[in-house]
Design a protein around this motif. Structure first.
Motif, mmCIF file in Angstrom:
data_model
loop_
_atom_site.group_PDB
_atom_site.id
_atom_site.type_symbol
_atom_site.label_atom_id
_atom_site.label_comp_id
_atom_site.label_asym_id
_atom_site.label_seq_id
_atom_site.Cartn_x
_atom_site.Cartn_y
_atom_site.Cartn_z
ATOM 1 N N LYS A 109 -31.925 -29.198 9.806
ATOM 2 C CA LYS A 109 -32.506 -29.377 11.136
ATOM 3 C C LYS A 109 -33.976 -29.767 11.032
ATOM 4 C CE LYS A 109 -33.955 -27.020 15.333
ATOM 5 N NZ LYS A 109 -34.047 -25.759 16.082
ATOM 6 N N LEU A 110 -34.697 -29.088 10.125
ATOM 7 C CA LEU A 110 -36.120 -29.379 9.953
ATOM 8 C C LEU A 110 -36.324 -30.824 9.517
ATOM 9 C CD1 LEU A 110 -39.016 -28.354 9.890
ATOM 10 C CD2 LEU A 110 -38.632 -27.614 7.533
ATOM 11 N N LYS A 111 -35.500 -31.291 8.597
ATOM 12 C CA LYS A 111 -35.610 -32.679 8.125
ATOM 13 C C LYS A 111 -35.334 -33.647 9.265
ATOM 14 C CE LYS A 111 -33.789 -35.907 4.696
ATOM 15 N NZ LYS A 111 -32.845 -36.082 3.551
ATOM 16 N N GLN A 112 -34.315 -33.338 10.074
ATOM 17 C CA GLN A 112 -33.971 -34.214 11.198
ATOM 18 C C GLN A 112 -35.110 -34.278 12.213
ATOM 19 O OE1 GLN A 112 -30.334 -32.376 12.476
ATOM 20 N NE2 GLN A 112 -29.062 -33.570 11.100
ATOM 21 N N VAL A 113 -35.753 -33.122 12.463
ATOM 22 C CA VAL A 113 -36.869 -33.087 13.404
ATOM 23 C C VAL A 113 -37.998 -33.985 12.919
ATOM 24 C CG1 VAL A 113 -38.725 -31.623 14.301
ATOM 25 C CG2 VAL A 113 -36.364 -30.821 14.383
ATOM 26 N N MET A 114 -38.330 -33.878 11.640
ATOM 27 C CA MET A 114 -39.450 -34.639 11.101
ATOM 28 C C MET A 114 -39.148 -36.131 11.015
ATOM 29 S SD MET A 114 -41.689 -32.374 10.866
ATOM 30 C CE MET A 114 -42.936 -33.473 10.191
ATOM 31 N N VAL A 115 -37.926 -36.466 10.594
ATOM 32 C CA VAL A 115 -37.554 -37.888 10.484
ATOM 33 C C VAL A 115 -37.491 -38.531 11.853
ATOM 34 C CG1 VAL A 115 -35.720 -39.478 9.816
ATOM 35 C CG2 VAL A 115 -36.364 -37.611 8.287
ATOM 36 N N LYS A 120 -44.485 -36.948 14.013
ATOM 37 C CA LYS A 120 -45.267 -36.590 15.197
ATOM 38 C C LYS A 120 -44.506 -35.565 16.033
ATOM 39 C CE LYS A 120 -47.498 -41.132 15.405
ATOM 40 N NZ LYS A 120 -47.726 -42.355 16.208
ATOM 41 N N ALA A 121 -43.892 -34.615 15.359
ATOM 42 C CA ALA A 121 -43.075 -33.620 16.041
ATOM 43 C C ALA A 121 -43.911 -32.768 16.975
ATOM 44 C CB ALA A 121 -42.371 -32.724 15.017
ATOM 45 N N LYS A 122 -43.337 -32.453 18.119
ATOM 46 C CA LYS A 122 -43.982 -31.572 19.088
ATOM 47 C C LYS A 122 -43.363 -30.180 18.981
ATOM 48 C CE LYS A 122 -46.328 -35.027 20.731
ATOM 49 N NZ LYS A 122 -47.776 -35.162 20.476
ATOM 50 N N ALA A 123 -44.089 -29.188 19.443
ATOM 51 C CA ALA A 123 -43.602 -27.818 19.324
ATOM 52 C C ALA A 123 -42.274 -27.624 20.037
ATOM 53 C CB ALA A 123 -44.634 -26.847 19.890
ATOM 54 N N ILE A 124 -42.074 -28.321 21.151
ATOM 55 C CA ILE A 124 -40.842 -28.127 21.920
ATOM 56 C C ILE A 124 -39.617 -28.603 21.158
ATOM 57 C CG2 ILE A 124 -40.960 -30.366 23.103
ATOM 58 C CD1 ILE A 124 -39.909 -28.940 25.615
ATOM 59 N N GLY A 125 -39.800 -29.596 20.281
ATOM 60 C CA GLY A 125 -38.660 -30.106 19.524
ATOM 61 C C GLY A 125 -38.491 -29.420 18.188
ATOM 62 N N SER A 126 -39.509 -28.719 17.714
ATOM 63 C CA SER A 126 -39.469 -28.121 16.393
ATOM 64 C C SER A 126 -39.248 -26.616 16.418
ATOM 65 C CB SER A 126 -40.788 -28.411 15.664
ATOM 66 O OG SER A 126 -41.884 -27.939 16.436
ATOM 67 N N GLU A 127 -39.184 -26.027 17.585
ATOM 68 C CA GLU A 127 -39.055 -24.574 17.699
ATOM 69 C C GLU A 127 -37.817 -24.068 16.961
ATOM 70 O OE1 GLU A 127 -38.950 -23.186 21.660
ATOM 71 O OE2 GLU A 127 -39.024 -21.078 21.115
ATOM 72 N N GLY A 128 -38.014 -23.077 16.111
ATOM 73 C CA GLY A 128 -36.901 -22.488 15.383
ATOM 74 C C GLY A 128 -36.560 -23.198 14.091
ATOM 75 N N HIS A 197 -42.795 -29.476 2.475
ATOM 76 C CA HIS A 197 -41.383 -29.487 2.880
ATOM 77 C C HIS A 197 -40.838 -30.899 3.040
ATOM 78 C CE1 HIS A 197 -41.854 -25.200 3.535
ATOM 79 N NE2 HIS A 197 -42.902 -25.455 4.297
ATOM 80 N N GLY A 198 -41.649 -31.896 2.785
ATOM 81 C CA GLY A 198 -41.200 -33.274 2.905
ATOM 82 C C GLY A 198 -41.428 -33.839 4.292
ATOM 83 N N ASN A 199 -41.440 -35.170 4.384
ATOM 84 C CA ASN A 199 -41.590 -35.881 5.655
ATOM 85 C C ASN A 199 -42.879 -35.517 6.396
ATOM 86 O OD1 ASN A 199 -38.882 -37.246 5.663
ATOM 87 N ND2 ASN A 199 -38.194 -35.119 5.672
ATOM 88 N N GLY A 200 -43.932 -35.187 5.628
ATOM 89 C CA GLY A 200 -45.241 -34.931 6.233
ATOM 90 C C GLY A 200 -45.489 -33.512 6.680
ATOM 91 N N LEU A 201 -44.563 -32.587 6.400
ATOM 92 C CA LEU A 201 -44.713 -31.200 6.856
ATOM 93 C C LEU A 201 -45.089 -30.280 5.697
ATOM 94 C CD1 LEU A 201 -44.390 -29.110 9.169
ATOM 95 C CD2 LEU A 201 -42.038 -28.819 8.395
ATOM 96 N N GLU A 202 -46.117 -29.453 5.908
ATOM 97 C CA GLU A 202 -46.539 -28.459 4.919
ATOM 98 C C GLU A 202 -46.818 -27.132 5.622
ATOM 99 O OE1 GLU A 202 -48.893 -30.902 1.442
ATOM 100 O OE2 GLU A 202 -49.970 -30.534 3.331
ATOM 101 N N THR A 203 -46.636 -26.039 4.885
ATOM 102 C CA THR A 203 -47.020 -24.716 5.378
ATOM 103 C C THR A 203 -47.940 -24.066 4.348
ATOM 104 O OG1 THR A 203 -45.006 -23.742 4.415
ATOM 105 C CG2 THR A 203 -44.950 -24.333 6.753
ATOM 106 N N VAL A 245 -48.911 -31.058 9.924
ATOM 107 C CA VAL A 245 -48.069 -32.237 10.105
ATOM 108 C C VAL A 245 -48.914 -33.456 9.790
ATOM 109 C CG1 VAL A 245 -46.672 -33.584 11.713
ATOM 110 C CG2 VAL A 245 -46.682 -31.084 11.871
ATOM 111 N N ASN A 246 -48.554 -34.137 8.705
ATOM 112 C CA ASN A 246 -49.330 -35.286 8.234
ATOM 113 C C ASN A 246 -50.813 -34.942 8.078
ATOM 114 O OD1 ASN A 246 -47.108 -36.992 8.069
ATOM 115 N ND2 ASN A 246 -47.320 -37.667 10.189
ATOM 116 N N GLY A 247 -51.075 -33.765 7.535
ATOM 117 C CA GLY A 247 -52.441 -33.344 7.274
ATOM 118 C C GLY A 247 -53.170 -32.741 8.456
ATOM 119 N N LYS A 248 -52.547 -32.727 9.631
ATOM 120 C CA LYS A 248 -53.179 -32.172 10.823
ATOM 121 C C LYS A 248 -52.636 -30.782 11.097
ATOM 122 C CE LYS A 248 -53.889 -33.000 15.765
ATOM 123 N NZ LYS A 248 -53.583 -33.896 16.918
ATOM 124 N N LEU A 249 -53.530 -29.830 11.259
ATOM 125 C CA LEU A 249 -53.128 -28.455 11.539
ATOM 126 C C LEU A 249 -52.652 -28.316 12.981
ATOM 127 C CD1 LEU A 249 -56.100 -26.883 9.621
ATOM 128 C CD2 LEU A 249 -53.697 -26.391 9.112
#
Length: 256
Positions: A109-115, A120-128, A197-203, A245-249
């Motif tokens: 799911k996380l990969k699908q959200v990012m791809v 440019k994922a928004k919180a509403i689409g990435s929740e959970g 985590h790939g596709n521009g996402l880091e924690t 996300v892509n280097g932006k907190l």
């Protein structure tokens, strides 16, 4: 009348039916019947099966079979199927359903959200899509501008979400990925781990008391990375958790 001789026969008053003679080529030939439509065939089969079930069970059964309402000779037939079943109060109805199984994969799911978002994922689409980094999350200082507890500066951007926890509380990866940073950060994060985590996402996981992984390690979602602490610019035991996300907190709470 004078001069008219009666014949002794009475004229029939019934109309005479005219019968058109058949042509020799078509004599004895019956008009071909059109093949039943799939809808009609299905209705017939359902009707037969329904009648058998009703007869065997003694239920009061009412079935409305599919119809071809609105069908025309030139256009496709539109099937309208409705059914209604009623039974006595003491009757027992049993329906069998095909077994369906599914397995939720949060990393997929996380990969699908990012791809899908192009990074440019928004919180509403990435929740959970991220798992919580500790078993119990006690929110303290949120993401956003605040008064720095270290310097007293009122315009400081707090770049993550703080979770209060005793030192030594296990901290786990929020998703599967690769460790790209593991060590002491001079900038204030103390003992810090960054997972790509790939596709521009880091924690990131900051102020840790211990680090139990190394750069280049492949980690799974939920795998323990270290333990919470108070290293670096910290005023007490806690976890400072960040999402980039892509280097932006961004605000982590929209991802958990």
């Amino acid at each position: 009348m004078a001069g008219h001789k009666a014949s002794g026969r009475r004229r029939s008053t019934a109309p005479v039916e005219y019968s058109r003679p058949r042509a020799a080529a078509t004599a004895g030939r019956r008009r071909a019947q059109p093949a039943p439509s799939p809808v009609a065939a299905a209705a017939r089969d359902v009707g037969h099966k329904t009648a058998i079930v009703a007869a065997a069970s003694g239920m009061v059964l009412t079935v409305m079979l599919p119809t071809t309402a609105g069908a025309t000779a030139d256009g496709p037939q539109e099937a309208v199927a409705t059914s209604s079943i009623s039974a006595a109060t003491e009757a027992r109805l049993t329906f069998e359903r095909a077994g369906l199984t599914s397995k939720f994969d949060p990393d997929t799911k996380l990969k699908q959200v990012m791809v899908a978002s192009g990074g440019k994922a928004k919180a509403i689409g990435s929740e959970g899509s991220l798992s919580q980094p500790m078993d119990e999350l006690i929110k303290t200082s949120p993401f956003g501008y605040r008064v720095s507890p270290i310097t007293g500066y009122a315009g400081e951007l707090h770049t993550g979400q703080d979770y209060g926890a005793p030192c030594g509380t296990p901290v786990a990866a929020a998703a599967g990925g690769t460790v790209v940073e593991a060590g002491f950060q001079v900038g204030g994060g103390g003992n810090r781990i960054v997972v790509d985590h790939g596709n521009g996402l880091e924690t990131t996981y900051n102020h840790l008391s211990t680090i139990d992984t190394a750069v280049g390690a492949a980690v799974a979602r939920g795998e323990v990375l270290g333990e919470s602490g108070t290293t670096g610019a910290s005023t007490g035991c806690h976890l400072h958790f960040e999402v980039m996300v892509n280097g932006k907190l961004v605000d982590p709470t929209g991802w958990l």
